[in-house]
Scaffold this motif. Structure first.
Motif, PDB file in Angstrom:
ATOM      1  N   GLU A   1       0.824  -1.220   0.000  1.00  0.00           N
ATOM      2  CA  GLU A   1       0.000   0.000   0.000  1.00  0.00           C
ATOM      3  C   GLU A   1       0.857   1.268   0.000  1.00  0.00           C
ATOM      4  O   GLU A   1       0.417   2.318  -0.469  1.00  0.00           O
ATOM      5  CB  GLU A   1      -0.912   0.045   1.234  1.00  0.00           C
ATOM      6  N   GLN A   2       2.099   1.138   0.534  1.00  0.00           N
ATOM      7  CA  GLN A   2       3.011   2.296   0.516  1.00  0.00           C
ATOM      8  C   GLN A   2       3.856   2.333  -0.760  1.00  0.00           C
ATOM      9  O   GLN A   2       4.782   3.144  -0.866  1.00  0.00           O
ATOM     10  CB  GLN A   2       3.938   2.271   1.740  1.00  0.00           C
TER      11      GLN A   2
ATOM     12  N   ALA B   1      15.767  -4.590   3.331  1.00  0.00           N
ATOM     13  CA  ALA B   1      15.286  -3.213   3.313  1.00  0.00           C
ATOM     14  C   ALA B   1      14.169  -3.126   2.274  1.00  0.00           C
ATOM     15  O   ALA B   1      13.692  -4.153   1.794  1.00  0.00           O
ATOM     16  CB  ALA B   1      16.428  -2.242   3.020  1.00  0.00           C
ATOM     17  N   TRP B   2      13.752  -1.915   1.950  1.00  0.00           N
ATOM     18  CA  TRP B   2      12.574  -1.740   1.099  1.00  0.00           C
ATOM     19  C   TRP B   2      12.937  -0.965  -0.157  1.00  0.00           C
ATOM     20  O   TRP B   2      13.786  -0.082  -0.142  1.00  0.00           O
ATOM     21  CB  TRP B   2      11.489  -0.995   1.886  1.00  0.00           C
ATOM     22  N   MET B   3      12.273  -1.309  -1.244  1.00  0.00           N
ATOM     23  CA  MET B   3      12.441  -0.587  -2.509  1.00  0.00           C
ATOM     24  C   MET B   3      11.083  -0.118  -2.999  1.00  0.00           C
ATOM     25  O   MET B   3      10.085  -0.825  -2.842  1.00  0.00           O
ATOM     26  CB  MET B   3      13.055  -1.494  -3.574  1.00  0.00           C
TER      27      MET B   3
ATOM     28  N   ARG C   1      12.475   4.400   4.700  1.00  0.00           N
ATOM     29  CA  ARG C   1      11.162   4.702   5.281  1.00  0.00           C
ATOM     30  C   ARG C   1      11.288   5.763   6.372  1.00  0.00           C
ATOM     31  O   ARG C   1      10.385   6.565   6.573  1.00  0.00           O
ATOM     32  CB  ARG C   1      10.529   3.424   5.841  1.00  0.00           C
ATOM     33  N   SER C   2      12.416   5.791   7.084  1.00  0.00           N
ATOM     34  CA  SER C   2      12.564   6.796   8.155  1.00  0.00           C
ATOM     35  C   SER C   2      12.806   8.186   7.565  1.00  0.00           C
ATOM     36  O   SER C   2      12.251   9.173   8.035  1.00  0.00           O
ATOM     37  CB  SER C   2      13.705   6.404   9.093  1.00  0.00           C
TER      38      SER C   2
ATOM     39  N   GLU D   1       1.980  -1.785  10.717  1.00  0.00           N
ATOM     40  CA  GLU D   1       0.618  -1.301  11.041  1.00  0.00           C
ATOM     41  C   GLU D   1      -0.392  -2.453  11.078  1.00  0.00           C
ATOM     42  O   GLU D   1      -1.412  -2.357  11.751  1.00  0.00           O
ATOM     43  CB  GLU D   1       0.147  -0.275  10.011  1.00  0.00           C
ATOM     44  N   GLN D   2      -0.079  -3.529  10.309  1.00  0.00           N
ATOM     45  CA  GLN D   2      -0.976  -4.699  10.329  1.00  0.00           C
ATOM     46  C   GLN D   2      -0.581  -5.697  11.419  1.00  0.00           C
ATOM     47  O   GLN D   2      -1.135  -6.807  11.478  1.00  0.00           O
ATOM     48  CB  GLN D   2      -0.961  -5.412   8.970  1.00  0.00           C
TER      49      GLN D   2
END
Lengths: 135, 135
Positions: free
Chosen positions: A17-18, A37-39, A58-59, B17-18
């Motif tokens: 969703e992000q 980590a996130w991409m 994200r931070s 959050e989930q």
């Protein structure tokens, strides 16, 4: 332009969703999992274009060229996605052999609250010594 | 009660959050990353209690005892959490050597849209043969 440019169908990845997808970085020599980590689609595209790992912080809510400040860049050797297209796995060459901001080799160094180095493959350690001496 | 019961401070993990945290499952012998799925606090606690991997199925919205239907259970050898306590890494023994619902060994079998088996360590393959013959 890196050899990875078409390795992943970036628009078919199922971002959350992000707009993010988890990306696992694994040492290309001994298989140690160094970090997750996130991409977002832009960081994934930059990773494929440059052959170096770009994440989404994200931070800080900004693109994060891993190692741009510390020098601990990650050269991506391969990248694949999972069966439901919502996770990425990269094999990487970790410059400086330090992936974690704490100075540890791997971010996954905590067991029962204590710090224990993840297992490393002896053959890979020997390889590193030999490779360093060839330079 | 498994030996892992106190391996992770389950209430200090930073769930999203989930209420979920990503969990990476890695073969305990050759280091192949087999899958990434999600755990909530209850599935993490059941994993620690039983020594077998329990996830949270986001599609079914229920606890998921991996392999309960297929027989492809995951025996957890170790579990650790990362530097910011928002990701888990397990080394596991994959019963049946198949982690993916597609029948592939690893969920990360897709490169450029084609199926390629992740690399496996020859020594570990030999070990499996020897271990099987000892039973």
């Amino acid at each position: 332009m890196s050899a990875l440019i078409n390795a992943i169908p970036t628009l078919q990845i199922r971002y959350n969703e992000q707009g993010l997808v988890p990306a696992i970085a694994q040492d290309y020599l001994d298989g140690t999992v160094l970090m997750m980590a996130w991409m977002n689609v832009e960081s994934l595209q930059k990773t494929l274009q440059t052959g170096e790992a770009w994440y989404w912080s994200r931070s800080r809510q900004e693109l994060w060229h891993k190692g741009a400040t510390s020098g601990h860049l990650q050269k991506v050797h391969s990248i694949r996605y999972d069966c439901d297209s919502d996770a990425l796995l990269m094999t990487i060459e970790q410059i400086g052999d330090i992936a974690c901001h704490t100075g540890e080799r791997s971010c996954f160094h905590q067991i029962e609250g204590t710090k224990i180095a993840p297992p490393a493959d002896t053959l890979s350690q020997v390889y590193r010594v030999v490779a360093d001496r060839l330079v």
